[in-house]
Each structure stands twice: as structure tokens, then as C-alpha cells.
Design an enzyme around this catalytic site. Sequence first.
Site, mmCIF file in Angstrom:
data_model
loop_
_atom_site.group_PDB
_atom_site.id
_atom_site.type_symbol
_atom_site.label_atom_id
_atom_site.label_comp_id
_atom_site.label_asym_id
_atom_site.label_seq_id
_atom_site.Cartn_x
_atom_site.Cartn_y
_atom_site.Cartn_z
ATOM 1 N N ASP A 233 28.579 36.029 42.650
ATOM 2 C CA ASP A 233 28.893 37.401 42.284
ATOM 3 C C ASP A 233 29.853 37.941 43.351
ATOM 4 O O ASP A 233 29.936 37.388 44.456
ATOM 5 C CB ASP A 233 27.599 38.214 42.237
ATOM 6 C CG ASP A 233 27.837 39.690 41.997
ATOM 7 O OD1 ASP A 233 28.591 40.026 41.076
ATOM 8 O OD2 ASP A 233 27.271 40.502 42.758
ATOM 9 N N ASP B 84 30.801 41.875 44.031
ATOM 10 C CA ASP B 84 30.475 43.140 44.685
ATOM 11 C C ASP B 84 29.127 43.088 45.379
ATOM 12 O O ASP B 84 28.097 42.771 44.771
ATOM 13 C CB ASP B 84 30.479 44.278 43.665
ATOM 14 C CG ASP B 84 31.858 44.527 43.085
ATOM 15 O OD1 ASP B 84 32.833 43.929 43.582
ATOM 16 O OD2 ASP B 84 31.967 45.319 42.127
#
Length: 232
Positions: free
Chosen positions: A14, A16
Site C-alpha cells: 500500500d 499512503d
Amino acid sequence: MDEQASTSVIAFFDVDNTLIHGASVFHLLRGLRAAGLITVRDIVGAVWKQARFKVRGENDRHLASARVRGLEVLTGVPVADMARLADQVYDRHTEAAVWPEMARVARDHLEQGHQVWLVTASPAFLAEVIAERLGLTGALASGLEVHDGIYTGRPDGEFLHGTHKAAAARRLLERTGADPAGCWAYSDSRHDIPLLSLVGHPVVVNPDRQLAAHARASGWPVLDPRRSGRPA
């Protein structure tokens, strides 16, 4: 970047609050403002809509609505201008926000011959620059509709969030023939539990409260990149 070029082990990251500190899209908004492509009012509106979206909840209906509203600020921006801007945004904002320890974890995977793919709800043009600059294999990200070389402000395909993110990762596993049991995934969000559950080596990074509880119950390791990047 060639998804067939490497081995049968994939590490999904991922973006963020996992690979970088904060939200990549806010770095983009800063870049758009500096380039004169959007106004301060546009930025305030986008942030306000995102805040309302978070408060109201992240079910599919809200996700679809919030995504469409958020993309409106890109309406009319030429693709070529956005490509140049994405490079500038990385140099001026995103690079400094990359967690050094998470970049090291990604490099460790590459050195072992693993593929390393970003999987993110961020716009594809932004995710692809991050992947390229860090020397990663590629990026699975949210697409934006283009007409005559101009962004329309509308989505193109699924918003890669929650189960859609897991589905995109599953399709890549199938295309490459990678065994999920031997693969890895890294995320900070409870919404990525489907992605983390897809692989044999889920790793939680900077978890929100619900993901932290799920990780404890499941025996998943937790990384804190503000310390050493090693499991807590």
C-alpha cells in the site's frame, strides 16, 4: 515494467501511510496548485469532501461518490502536463515523505528476486512514478478517463480500495502464476484486510485501531517505520 519478468513471489505495498508518510494525493494537490492548474478553493473543497467522506463511512456508495467528486479537480488537465507534474511532485514532495525503512524493506524483497508492486487507490499516473523512482516492479492503481489527451475528471475502471484492491492483486497473482502462500502484503488500513488475508505473509504497518486489533488476533507482525521498520 514487465509483470512476467521476475519470479513467483510478489510483495504488495500500500502507499499512503505505509510506504510514505501521509497521503500521496495531497502532495499532488500541492503540485497542481503550484502549477496554477487548480485554485486554493479547489484544494479546500477536495479536503472538505474527503473529510465528510471519512466521517460518513467508507461503504461502496460513499466510495464511488467521493471518488467522482475528488477527480473533478483534474477535469481538463492535459495528460502530458500531468505526467511532467507527477515527476515534479515526486521530487518536491513525495520523495521526502517515503519512509526510509519501508523503502529498505522493498529493496530487500527486490534483492531476493521478488517482484514488488504498489497497490493503491491513488491515481495511476502518480503511483507509477513512485514505483519507477523506487525501482519497483510496477503499480496497480486507480485509472482516470482520458479523451483527446485530456483528463475528463471521471474514473476509468474500479477504484482500488478495499475488496477492489484485493481483487486487482489476485488478478496479478493469477497472471504471473505466483503462489499467494509465498507472497507478502504491507498495509496500514483496516480496509486492506482482504489484501492482507490474500497472501501467506501479511505485514501491518502503522495500523489503525481496527487493523491493530485484527493483527493481534491473527498473529500478524506489525512494523513501525518510525523506529526500525522491524516487527514490533
